[in-house]
Design an enzyme around this catalytic site. Sequence first.
Site, PDB file in Angstrom:
ATOM      1  N   ARG A   1      -2.770 -10.330   5.004  1.00 26.47           N
ATOM      2  CA  ARG A   1      -3.090 -10.460   3.582  1.00 26.47           C
ATOM      3  C   ARG A   1      -1.963  -9.836   2.776  1.00 26.47           C
ATOM      4  O   ARG A   1      -1.697  -8.632   2.910  1.00 26.47           O
ATOM      5  CB  ARG A   1      -4.419  -9.762   3.288  1.00 26.47           C
ATOM      6  CG  ARG A   1      -4.879  -9.842   1.837  1.00 26.47           C
ATOM      7  CD  ARG A   1      -6.216  -9.112   1.669  1.00 26.47           C
ATOM      8  NE  ARG A   1      -6.707  -9.202   0.296  1.00 26.47           N
ATOM      9  CZ  ARG A   1      -6.363  -8.375  -0.686  1.00 26.47           C
ATOM     10  NH1 ARG A   1      -5.489  -7.384  -0.456  1.00 26.47           N
ATOM     11  NH2 ARG A   1      -6.860  -8.527  -1.910  1.00 26.47           N
TER      12      ARG A   1
ATOM     13  N   LYS B   1       0.829  -1.205   0.000  1.00 28.05           N
ATOM     14  CA  LYS B   1       0.000   0.000   0.000  1.00 28.05           C
ATOM     15  C   LYS B   1       0.863   1.254   0.000  1.00 28.05           C
ATOM     16  O   LYS B   1       2.020   1.242   0.412  1.00 28.05           O
ATOM     17  CB  LYS B   1      -0.986  -0.037   1.168  1.00 28.05           C
ATOM     18  CG  LYS B   1      -2.046  -1.112   0.925  1.00 28.05           C
ATOM     19  CD  LYS B   1      -3.141  -1.122   1.943  1.00 28.05           C
ATOM     20  CE  LYS B   1      -4.190  -2.178   1.554  1.00 28.05           C
ATOM     21  NZ  LYS B   1      -5.240  -2.329   2.574  1.00 28.05           N
TER      22      LYS B   1
END
Length: 285
Positions: free
Chosen positions: A244, A208
């Site tokens: 994840r 991210k």
Amino acid sequence: MTLIMGVLNVTPDSFSDGGQWASTDAAIEHGLLLHAQGADLIDVGGESTRPGATRVAPEQEQLRIIPVVTELASQGLRLSIDTLNASTARAAAKAGASIINDVSGGLADPGMAAVAADTGLTYVAMHWRAHAQQMDALADYGDVVTDVIAELRARVDALTAAGVAREQIVLDPGLGFSKKAEHNWQLINRLDAFAELGLPVMVGASRKRFLAAVLPVDAPVLDRDLPTAVVSVLAAQAGAWAVRVHDVAATRTALNVLASVREWTSPSPRQVPGAASRPSQWTHD
């Protein structure tokens, strides 16, 4: 032991892997590779939720992901379906998925709670405020940890009122979704606070954009895998149910290191070469 959920994007517009696995055959091959690298779960998604992404019709989403879910499930892999759509979640459940990973926590599709209740699948409810094209405008918090916990608690109340069993629910603080960089770091620093909700927690930091802050300027997206692995270890130390990630191999190695450290924190003298001379605190608990 924290589980590893490997990301399998069956999309042409993923920010992280550029649509490398957009074809059915390529997606199946990559899913099998993730499993071989140590993924406990494979999270199959047919719609990008990156900032600014355009919505995909459920029918198109299902064309992308159902053949992949069907084949991987037939080979014994444990699968999660990453979707905002109740109809896609139901179709994936029939195809063999055992987890629904809904980044909206049931807010995007009012029919999602019924699917979770009907199927009895594990349901991951993420903290979410708006779709990809609007979410950055809603990154406003008093105290981000307190606010996210309160909003997740409200989702749990709504889901259980709609028939979802509490023991089905896993929570996700939603790193990167309606969050500024400082909000993400604050949440990572206080992952232990989510224990007050009394439910398992999944953490998804992988690749991210806030991780770019710890890298050289203009570093490629794949360079975020190392900081992702570090965050995965921090999440595991805080008791996360799962992380994840895109780079399963690196994460498996990082979590193996953590497991080894935990195993040998207080080793028995007879297990350590030269341990006879070690001080008395080196005992096995």
